[in-house]
Scaffold this active site. Structure first.
Site, PDB file in Angstrom:
ATOM      1  N   ASN A   1      -0.614   1.433 -11.512  1.00  0.00           N
ATOM      2  CA  ASN A   1      -0.740   2.241 -10.104  1.00  0.00           C
ATOM      3  C   ASN A   1      -0.850   3.676 -10.481  1.00  0.00           C
ATOM      4  OD1 ASN A   1      -0.790   3.277  -7.618  1.00  0.00           O
ATOM      5  ND2 ASN A   1       1.277   2.180  -7.136  1.00  0.00           N
TER       6      ASN A   1
ATOM      7  N   LYS B   1       2.276   4.662 -12.654  1.00  0.00           N
ATOM      8  CA  LYS B   1       3.496   3.841 -12.453  1.00  0.00           C
ATOM      9  C   LYS B   1       2.887   2.274 -13.145  1.00  0.00           C
ATOM     10  CE  LYS B   1       5.133   5.663  -8.309  1.00  0.00           C
ATOM     11  NZ  LYS B   1       4.924   5.499  -6.957  1.00  0.00           N
TER      12      LYS B   1
ATOM     13  N   ARG C   1      -4.185  -1.018  -9.169  1.00  0.00           N
ATOM     14  CA  ARG C   1      -4.251  -0.893  -7.851  1.00  0.00           C
ATOM     15  C   ARG C   1      -5.414   0.281  -7.779  1.00  0.00           C
ATOM     16  NH1 ARG C   1      -1.139   3.073  -4.571  1.00  0.00           N
ATOM     17  NH2 ARG C   1      -1.602   2.606  -2.498  1.00  0.00           N
TER      18      ARG C   1
ATOM     19  N   HIS D   1      -2.589  -0.256   2.479  1.00  0.00           N
ATOM     20  CA  HIS D   1      -1.328  -1.204   2.320  1.00  0.00           C
ATOM     21  C   HIS D   1      -1.482  -2.691   2.128  1.00  0.00           C
ATOM     22  CE1 HIS D   1       1.244   2.488   3.601  1.00  0.00           C
ATOM     23  NE2 HIS D   1       1.239   2.422   2.439  1.00  0.00           N
TER      24      HIS D   1
ATOM     25  N   GLY E   1       3.959   6.837   2.701  1.00  0.00           N
ATOM     26  CA  GLY E   1       2.708   6.383   3.464  1.00  0.00           C
ATOM     27  C   GLY E   1       3.473   5.460   4.379  1.00  0.00           C
TER      28      GLY E   1
ATOM     29  N   ARG F   1       1.964  13.221   6.274  1.00  0.00           N
ATOM     30  CA  ARG F   1       0.543  12.990   6.862  1.00  0.00           C
ATOM     31  C   ARG F   1       0.775  12.960   8.422  1.00  0.00           C
ATOM     32  NH1 ARG F   1      -0.966   7.813   3.370  1.00  0.00           N
ATOM     33  NH2 ARG F   1       0.220   8.518   1.599  1.00  0.00           N
TER      34      ARG F   1
ATOM     35  N   ARG G   1      15.739   9.532   4.075  1.00  0.00           N
ATOM     36  CA  ARG G   1      16.997   9.600   3.755  1.00  0.00           C
ATOM     37  C   ARG G   1      17.641  10.795   3.817  1.00  0.00           C
ATOM     38  NH1 ARG G   1      18.620   6.335  -1.622  1.00  0.00           N
ATOM     39  NH2 ARG G   1      16.516   7.103  -1.997  1.00  0.00           N
TER      40      ARG G   1
ATOM     41  N   GLY H   1      11.309   1.140   5.474  1.00  0.00           N
ATOM     42  CA  GLY H   1      11.565  -0.567   6.124  1.00  0.00           C
ATOM     43  C   GLY H   1      12.610  -1.229   5.479  1.00  0.00           C
TER      44      GLY H   1
ATOM     45  N   GLU I   1       3.649  -5.069  -4.037  1.00  0.00           N
ATOM     46  CA  GLU I   1       2.395  -4.908  -4.477  1.00  0.00           C
ATOM     47  C   GLU I   1       1.983  -5.128  -6.025  1.00  0.00           C
ATOM     48  OE1 GLU I   1       3.911  -1.652  -2.615  1.00  0.00           O
ATOM     49  OE2 GLU I   1       2.262  -0.822  -1.594  1.00  0.00           O
TER      50      GLU I   1
HETATM   51  P1  ADP Z   1       5.912   5.583  -1.411  1.00  0.00           P
HETATM   52  O1  ADP Z   1       5.268   5.447  -0.193  1.00  0.00           O
HETATM   53  O2  ADP Z   1       5.839   6.752  -1.988  1.00  0.00           O
HETATM   54  O3  ADP Z   1       5.992   4.174  -2.229  1.00  0.00           O
HETATM   55  P2  ADP Z   1       8.770   4.302  -1.045  1.00  0.00           P
HETATM   56  O4  ADP Z   1       8.112   3.077  -0.428  1.00  0.00           O
HETATM   57  O5  ADP Z   1       9.314   4.529  -2.186  1.00  0.00           O
HETATM   58  O6  ADP Z   1       7.349   5.225  -0.916  1.00  0.00           O
HETATM   59  O7  ADP Z   1       9.685   5.008   0.209  1.00  0.00           O
HETATM   60  C1  ADP Z   1      10.018   6.328   0.261  1.00  0.00           C
HETATM   61  C2  ADP Z   1      10.693   6.509   1.613  1.00  0.00           C
HETATM   62  O8  ADP Z   1      11.883   5.678   1.634  1.00  0.00           O
HETATM   63  C3  ADP Z   1      11.338   7.968   1.349  1.00  0.00           C
HETATM   64  O9  ADP Z   1      11.377   8.742   2.700  1.00  0.00           O
HETATM   65  C4  ADP Z   1      12.956   7.778   1.317  1.00  0.00           C
HETATM   66  O10 ADP Z   1      13.812   8.537   1.838  1.00  0.00           O
HETATM   67  C5  ADP Z   1      12.998   6.373   2.057  1.00  0.00           C
HETATM   68  N1  ADP Z   1      14.118   5.688   1.696  1.00  0.00           N
HETATM   69  C6  ADP Z   1      14.554   5.024   0.588  1.00  0.00           C
HETATM   70  N2  ADP Z   1      15.897   4.465   0.707  1.00  0.00           N
HETATM   71  C7  ADP Z   1      16.193   4.870   2.138  1.00  0.00           C
HETATM   72  C8  ADP Z   1      17.360   4.587   2.340  1.00  0.00           C
HETATM   73  N3  ADP Z   1      18.693   4.099   2.026  1.00  0.00           N
HETATM   74  N4  ADP Z   1      17.797   5.368   3.845  1.00  0.00           N
HETATM   75  C9  ADP Z   1      16.689   5.660   4.356  1.00  0.00           C
HETATM   76  N5  ADP Z   1      15.516   6.046   3.796  1.00  0.00           N
HETATM   77  C10 ADP Z   1      15.207   5.566   2.740  1.00  0.00           C
END
Ligand code: ADP
Length: 384
Positions: free
Chosen positions: A13, A20, A86, A174, A204, A233, A275, A320, A369
Site C-alpha cells: 500500500n 506499507k 492497493r 474504500h 479518511g 478533509r 483519539r 469505527g 483491505e
Molecule cells: P487511516 O485512514 O490513515 O488508515 P486509521 O483507520 O488507522 O486511519 O484510523 C485512524 C483514526 O482512528 C485516528 O483518528 C485515530 O485517532 C482513530 N483511533 C484509533 N484508535 C482510537 C481509539 N481508541 N479511540 C478513538 N479513536 C481512535
C-alpha cells in the site's frame, strides 16, 4: 528466478511518503506486517519487531530496504508468488483486480488526474519492483472497483454528458474495505443481511449502502474529499465555497486547505486525530466531534433511502473499530431506522453490538483491505 510453487503473497500500500506492506502465506494467514515511513534522507523502517532508520530517498530506495528486511526475516523473495498493490483509482475502466501489464499500467497512468496524490506513487512502486524483482507477477486492486455497481443516477453529477465521459463523475473509495465487510459479515452473521449501512471511519472516512452484497451508493465521489467530515478533509461542501477559495488562495492553496487543513483539524484548530480529540475538553474539540457525528447521521439517512431500508450497520476503520463514543453518537441518531445497541458490548468493541432478537444488527469489524488484496492477487494468478 521466482519459484512458481512459492506460496507467500506480498501486499503493498504505497503512498506519497510511505510504503506499507503485509505478507500472507499460501493459506492467506498474515505472517508479517510493516513498512517504511518518511521516505527521504531519514526514512524509518518497521517490520515485525524490527525498527531502524534507513536510507530511502524515494520509492525505489524504500522498496529495496523493505525487500532486504523481508529477506532478513525469512521471507525469501524467490518464494514470493505474487505482489498485490492497493491502487486508489482505477477510473471508469479498471474495476476488477488486474495483472499489471503495459496496458493496465498505461490505464492507471491515465487516471492520474483523478488521483494526483496517489496513482503516481503506485506507479513508481510498480516500476521499481519490476526492476528489483523482475519475475514477480504484480496485480493491482482498485479502491474504486467495489462501487462500479452503483446505478447511473448515483454515479452521475448533474452535468452534461461530455463531462461525464471525460471522467467527471462519482467513483467512491474504500472499496477494498467494503468488500472485506461483505466477506466478514457473511461469515459472522451466517448470511449477508440484505441492506447494510457500512461506515469506514479512519483518517479518511466514508459510508456505503450495500444491497445484496453490492454497493448501491457511497459518500465519497469524484475524489476522496467528498462526504463525511474527515481528519483533514472537508467532506461535502458547496462548490461555490471551493470557487471562492480558489479565487482567494489559488488552486493549490484551495486544494491544500480542503485536503489537509479542513475536517476535524480545521474545526478543532489543528487536531485531526480522533483519539486525541476525545481526550481534550475544549469547546472546539467537542464541536469537531459533534460535527463528525452529525454528518455521519445525515449521510446515513441518505444511504438508507438509497437502499429503501436498513437491516445491518457495520463500523470499521481506526475510529469505527475503536471509538465507543463515536459509534454510540452515530447509532443514537439512527434509532428511527431501528438500530439499537448494547452499551456494554459497545464499550468492549465487541464484534456484535445488537441484542440477539434485534431487527437491525450492528457490528464492529476489523478493516481487512490487505487480506482482500492478497486473496484477489492469489486468485487472479490461479486463473492464468
Ligand atoms: P487511516 O485512514 O490513515 O488508515 P486509521 O483507520 O488507522 O486511519 O484510523 C485512524 C483514526 O482512528 C485516528 O483518528 C485515530 O485517532 C482513530 N483511533 C484509533 N484508535 C482510537 C481509539 N481508541 N479511540 C478513538 N479513536 C481512535
Amino acid at each position: 528466478m521466482i519459484d512458481p510453487t512459492g506460496g507467500d503473497v506480498l501486499v503493498l500500500n504505497v503512498g506519497s511518503s510511505s510504503i506499507k506492506c503485509a505478507v500472507f502465506d499460501s493459506s492467506l494467514r498474515e505472517v508479517l506486517r510493516g513498512g517504511v515511513e518518511g521516505l527521504g534522507p531519514r526514512a524509518r523502517l518497521q517490520l515485525g519487531a524490527a525498527r531502524r532508520d534507513v536510507d530511502a530517498p524515494d520509492h525505489r530506495g524504500g522498496l529495496a530496504a523493505l525487500l532486504e528486511a523481508l529477506e532478513a526475516q525469512g521471507v525469501a523473495l524467490n518464494r514470493l508468488r505474487v505482489v498485490g498493490h492497493r491502487v486508489v483509482h482505477g477510473g471508469p475502466g479498471l474495476t476488477q483486480p488486474a495483472h499489471i501489464t503495459p496496458q493496465v499500467r498505461a490505464e492507471i497512468a491515465r487516471c492520474t488526474p483523478l488521483a494526483p496524490l496517489h496513482n503516481p506513487h503506485h506507479l513508481a512502486a510498480m516500476d521499481a519492483l519490476a526492476t528489483l524483482v523482475p519475475d514477480l507477477p504484480q496485480v493491482a486492486c482498485f479502491d474504486t472497483g467495489f462501487h462500479a455497481t452503483n446505478p447511473q443516477v448515483a454515479l452521475r453529477y448533474a452535468l452534461p454528458a461530455d463531462l461525464a465521459e471525460a471522467g467527471l463523475r462519482r467513483y467512491g473509495f474504500h472499496g477494498l474495505s467494503y468488500g472485506g465487510v461483505v466477506r466478514r459479515l457473511t461469515a459472522l452473521a451466517g448470511a449477508l443481511p440484505g441492506r447494510v449501512l457500512a461506515f469506514h471511519l479512519g483518517n479518511g472516512a466514508s459510508a456505503c449502502a450495500i444491497r445484496d452484497g453490492q454497493s448501491v451508493a457511497t459518500t465519497m465521489g469524484y475524489s476522496p474529499t467528498d462526504g463525511l467530515t474527515m481528519g483533514t478533509r472537508s467532506g461535502s461542501i458547496d462548490p461555490n465555497v471551493v470557487l471562492r477559495l480558489a479565487e482567494e488562495r489559488g488552486i493549490d492553496g484551495a486544494r491544500h486547505l480542503l485536503t489537509h487543513g479542513a475536517g476535524l483539524a480545521g474545526l478543532s484548530g489543528g487536531v485531526s486525530d480522533m483519539r486525541a480529540l476525545e481526550a481534550r475538553d475544549d469547546p472546539a474539540s467537542r464541536f469537531a466531534i459533534d460535527h463528525f457525528i452529525y454528518w455521519a447521521q445525515r449521510h446515513a439517512g441518505s444511504l438508507i433511502a438509497a437502499m429503501q431500508g436498513l437491516d445491518a450497520v457495520v463500523f470499521t476503520g481506526g475510529i469505527g473499530e475503536n471509538s465507543a463514543m463515536i459509534r454510540a453518537g452515530i447509532l443514537d441518531g439512527l434509532t428511527w431506522a431501528g438500530a439499537r445497541y448494547d452499551p456494554d458490548r459497545n464499550r468492549r468493541n465487541a464484534p456484535r453490538l445488537h441484542a440477539k432478537d434485534a431487527e437491525v444488527s450492528v457490528w464492529v469489524l476489523p478493516a481487512e483491505e490487505e487480506y482482500m488484496i492478497a486473496q484477489a492477487a492469489r486468485d487472479l494468478l490461479a486463473t492464468v
